[in-house]
Design a protein around this motif. Structure first.
Motif, mmCIF file in Angstrom:
data_model
loop_
_atom_site.group_PDB
_atom_site.id
_atom_site.type_symbol
_atom_site.label_atom_id
_atom_site.label_comp_id
_atom_site.label_asym_id
_atom_site.label_seq_id
_atom_site.Cartn_x
_atom_site.Cartn_y
_atom_site.Cartn_z
ATOM 1 N N ALA A 1 10.614 -79.909 10.010
ATOM 2 C CA ALA A 1 9.831 -79.262 11.064
ATOM 3 C C ALA A 1 10.601 -78.155 11.779
ATOM 4 O O ALA A 1 9.987 -77.320 12.471
ATOM 5 N N LEU A 2 11.906 -78.097 11.616
ATOM 6 C CA LEU A 2 12.702 -77.081 12.306
ATOM 7 C C LEU A 2 12.305 -75.656 11.920
ATOM 8 O O LEU A 2 12.197 -74.788 12.798
ATOM 9 N N PRO A 3 12.074 -75.354 10.629
ATOM 10 C CA PRO A 3 11.657 -73.983 10.294
ATOM 11 C C PRO A 3 10.313 -73.584 10.890
ATOM 12 O O PRO A 3 10.016 -72.394 11.002
ATOM 13 N N PHE A 4 9.505 -74.574 11.276
ATOM 14 C CA PHE A 4 8.198 -74.280 11.864
ATOM 15 C C PHE A 4 8.271 -74.074 13.376
ATOM 16 O O PHE A 4 7.248 -73.835 14.014
ATOM 17 N N GLY A 5 9.462 -74.200 13.929
ATOM 18 C CA GLY A 5 9.629 -73.922 15.352
ATOM 19 C C GLY A 5 9.954 -75.115 16.213
ATOM 20 O O GLY A 5 10.109 -74.972 17.437
#
Length: 254
Positions: free
Chosen positions: A127-131
């Motif tokens: 989920a980190l790349p999604f913000g």
């Protein structure tokens, strides 16, 4: 001390067995990843007027709910493994050893806790790349709370499995009870969007308290009342469920 030692022995044994099947572990991540990628973005629009202004905000709302869904439903299916071991005679063979009955059950349960915690870690990283952004301390507390969620659902599953002693009946009960409980926990959409009567019913659902606590942690509200309230509710519920399952297990395998 003997119970702790026996629990650790069973935990390491079951973990080694699970580690030999990495394909199974990977496949169990397919559904959570799918929901993470395809469902969470809807919350940015659905909750635009409730403080969700970016995809990062949307994931901070959805990932905690996904954690509870994974812990609840994943834990409920643990009963199948217990029934399989009972039918295969594995539990009976362990009865003739000095291993304590409590350690035998808790060791198996903690293996599932470790597995689902690993999956939660993968979900967090994905989920980190999604913000998604979360404070490391808040994340550690969130994982600790998630462990209680998982252990609670596992012990409920073990207790039901020992009562029904049938995989088909266990599956029907899981599907009948698991879905309503997860929806009343607000795992998909926060209960603040639900009608008042649904919110009142959800007050009797310990998983709803856990979801609120996790969302408070993921949004940086470590000192919010929802955090300690959710932790307290889960501690009490988990203690009752653990005691219930251990009592049933000791009676069934004595």
């Amino acid at each position: 001390m003997k119970v702790l030692r026996d629990t650790w022995l069973i935990f390491t044994f079951e973990t080694r067995i699970m580690a030999r099947n990495p394909t199974v572990v990977a496949l169990t991540l397919a559904q959570p990843i799918t929901f993470l990628v395809l469902f969470a973005p809807f919350l940015k629009v659905a909750m635009a007027g409730r403080g969700v202004e970016s995809y990062g905000d949307a994931y901070a709302v959805y990932v905690p709910g996904l954690f509870v869904a994974m812990g609840l439903l994943g834990g409920l299916y643990a009963g199948y493994g217990l029934l399989s071991s009972l039918r295969a005679g594995i539990i009976d063979r362990c009865r003739v050893t000095p291993v304590s009955r409590t350690g035998l059950l808790l060791g198996r349960a903690l293996m599932h806790v470790a597995l689902l915690e690993f999956q939660a870690t993968v979900i967090t990283v994905a989920a980190l790349p999604f913000g998604l952004r979360v404070n490391p301390l808040d994340l550690v507390v969130a994982y600790a709370l998630l462990s209680l969620v998982i252990l609670l659902s596992i012990c409920i599953s073990y207790a039901i499995a020992l009562l029904v002693r049938n995989e088909n009946s266990l599956g029907v009960l899981i599907n009948t009870v698991g879905q309503p409980v997860s929806l009343l926990a607000g795992v998909l959409i926060p209960l603040t969007l639900a009608p008042l009567w649904v919110q009142n019913v959800a007050l009797w659902n310990p998983f709803a308290w856990a979801t609120d606590a996790l969302r408070a942690l993921f949004t940086g509200h470590f000192t919010a009342p929802a955090v300690w309230q959710g932790g307290l509710v889960m501690l009490v519920a988990c203690a009752v469920a653990v005691g219930w399952s251990i009592r049933l297990f000791n009676r069934e395998v004595s």
